[in-house]
Design an enzyme around this catalytic site. Structure first.
Site, PDB file in Angstrom:
ATOM      1  N   SER A   1      92.252 -31.902  20.784  1.00 33.11           N
ATOM      2  CA  SER A   1      92.444 -31.991  22.239  1.00 33.11           C
ATOM      3  C   SER A   1      93.927 -32.140  22.556  1.00 33.11           C
ATOM      4  CB  SER A   1      91.582 -33.132  22.794  1.00 33.11           C
ATOM      5  OG  SER A   1      91.521 -33.083  24.194  1.00 33.11           O
TER       6      SER A   1
ATOM      7  N   GLU B   1      90.303 -21.453  37.701  1.00 35.94           N
ATOM      8  CA  GLU B   1      91.102 -20.628  38.597  1.00 35.94           C
ATOM      9  C   GLU B   1      91.586 -19.376  37.886  1.00 35.94           C
ATOM     10  OE1 GLU B   1      94.139 -22.561  40.795  1.00 35.94           O
ATOM     11  OE2 GLU B   1      92.724 -23.972  41.714  1.00 35.94           O
TER      12      GLU B   1
ATOM     13  N   HIS C   1      89.421 -27.399  24.772  1.00 40.25           N
ATOM     14  CA  HIS C   1      88.232 -27.465  25.653  1.00 40.25           C
ATOM     15  C   HIS C   1      88.153 -26.150  26.437  1.00 40.25           C
ATOM     16  CE1 HIS C   1      87.826 -31.860  24.987  1.00 40.25           C
ATOM     17  NE2 HIS C   1      89.129 -31.914  25.138  1.00 40.25           N
TER      18      HIS C   1
END
Lengths: 287, 287
Positions: free
Chosen positions: B136, B154, B178
């Site tokens: 991460s 987006e 992710h």
């Protein structure tokens, strides 16, 4: 099922999938352009609100298109298959210079309209020059192979997308809508990879692809249209992936088109704004 | 800042960005492979839990790596810049045969560790053969150009992503994690299009890219790694897009790699499983 054949003297009408959530109160440039293509003050626009479960959907588009100067707007309140036999609806479609399919549920659209004479008539009217626009579910239904359902927020996977037959105005593309907003790249990649002859067309909200008679599309709206071309794919694990297993798809081409860009669906070439011959100005429907 | 140069006699250690949310209770194949690369029973793994605000994060990885047979695990509880001066930590890194950077907030990592002798030491250890893994935030920090923040859900847009300097173990890629789960294609495309020399590396949860000393990465895990190669881009509206305006990016190459696939970062070529020379077996760290 191939698109109905245009006659020798006319060109196919525009096919206009819209990604849903388009501006209905400000500039309304997508609806405005559709009204213009339909003939403006001479337009006779037929609205098919079947995908929606709301009684007010048809009226809303009547108000929008009339407000944008459409000469006449008629709503066809089809909510079950027997409605499709109404001879009045056939007469309306005969007069139509523009057809608009609202959003809602695309399986409701295909299950109610599919195989009826009305669909045949819509296909013939489009082939003879009448533009057909659809938003959200109404966009999905336009292609021969339709995204009927599937997961957003997931990587491409064998079970990520469910297909069903659409009304087949085009068989060059498979359309997904609310594309970026609902994270649907995975399911569009999956759909494209089933058979790479299909170009994946991912359309954002408030964005439309105006697919001209020459199979060149132009993007209008505030978002992007994402084109996935899998024809040069060098490897796909699609055929032997286990259910739910992440897919390997190597060698995809991706084009992200903002407003004013064009894409030639036959040649599979993208053009930035101002880098392509003028907008298609072929004659629209003769009524 | 270029990656530190390996000496003539050793090869760079593996760089192992993990997309977050990796399996920590079942097969743990990502952690297992990292422990093996670090030396297994001879391993001396140093855990840097700085990105996390939880006191238990370091202990949890101690338990995991020890359970997988690592000979020794040490946690370095660095929570502010002055902690980086602790000579004990420098001694630990000198002994390390594997370094693991936990998840949390990558700006916390870069703001606390950036510019300290500890980062220089991590870079040197990696250059001399020590594998460095991070999950991460710990994955994002590894590259020279780091995704520090930005919007998911987006389309690519001029303001969609914020970059900051990472610790520069590699400058071939920019990493996002992710990836599918948080719909980050738009921001990765934006980051890649700032300067197309960067390959965008979008890593799903429970998935890792093991980047070998030969700059060939291999995918391990249940998701996919998405490679965005913008080097052949034919048009970008990046330089003159208005803030928030959707970008046009034409001619991107996209490879979606499932487990076992490899990608040569120098040649920019993707390989399906079983279609590439055997795994890199260059010697790991000499301690």
């Amino acid at each position: 099922m191939c698109p109905a054949s245009p006659s020798d003297k006319t060109n196919r009408g525009f096919i206009i999938p819209i990604g849903g959530g388009e501006d209905r109160v400000k500039e309304m440039q997508i609806h405005r352009r559709f009204v213009e293509l339909s003939g403006g003050p001479d337009a006779f626009i037929v609205v098919i609100p079947t995908a929606s479960m709301l009684d007010t959907t048809g009226e809303e588009y009547d108000r929008i298109f009339s407000g944008l100067g459409a000469g006449h707007v008629a709503v066809m309140p089809i909510s079950r298959r027997t409605d499709c036999d109404n001879p009045e609806f056939a007469r309306l479609l005969d007069k139509a210079t523009g057809i608009f399919i609202t959003g809602g549920n695309q399986l409701r659209l295909s299950a109610i309209l599919g195989g009826t004479p009305l669909v045949t008539q819509i296909r013939r009217r489009n082939a003879s020059g009448v533009p057909v626009a659809g938003t959200s579910a109404g966009a999905s239904i336009m292609s021969e192979h339709m995204v009927a359902g599937g997961q957003g927020n997931e990587a491409p996977a064998e079970g990520a997308v469910a297909l069903a037959p659409g009304i087949g105005l085009t068989n060059a593309v498979i359309i997904d809508q609310h594309f970026t907003q609902r994270n649907r790249l995975g399911r569009l990649l999956t759909a494209s990879s089933f058979n790479p002859f299909l170009i994946g067309l991912g359309i954002d909200e408030d964005t439309a692809a105006f697919i001209g008679p020459d199979d060149v599309l132009e993007v209008i709206g505030s978002g992007t249209v994402t084109l996935v071309d899998a024809s040069q794919m060098t490897h796909s694990s699609m055929w032997d992936a286990k259910p739910g297993e992440a897919l390997t798809l190597l060698g995809l081409r991706l084009d992200v088109l903002g407003e004013g860009c064009r894409y030639d669906l036959k040649a599979r070439i993208a053009y930035p704004p101002d880098d392509h011959p003028a907008l298609c100005t072929l004659p629209i429907a003769e009524t």
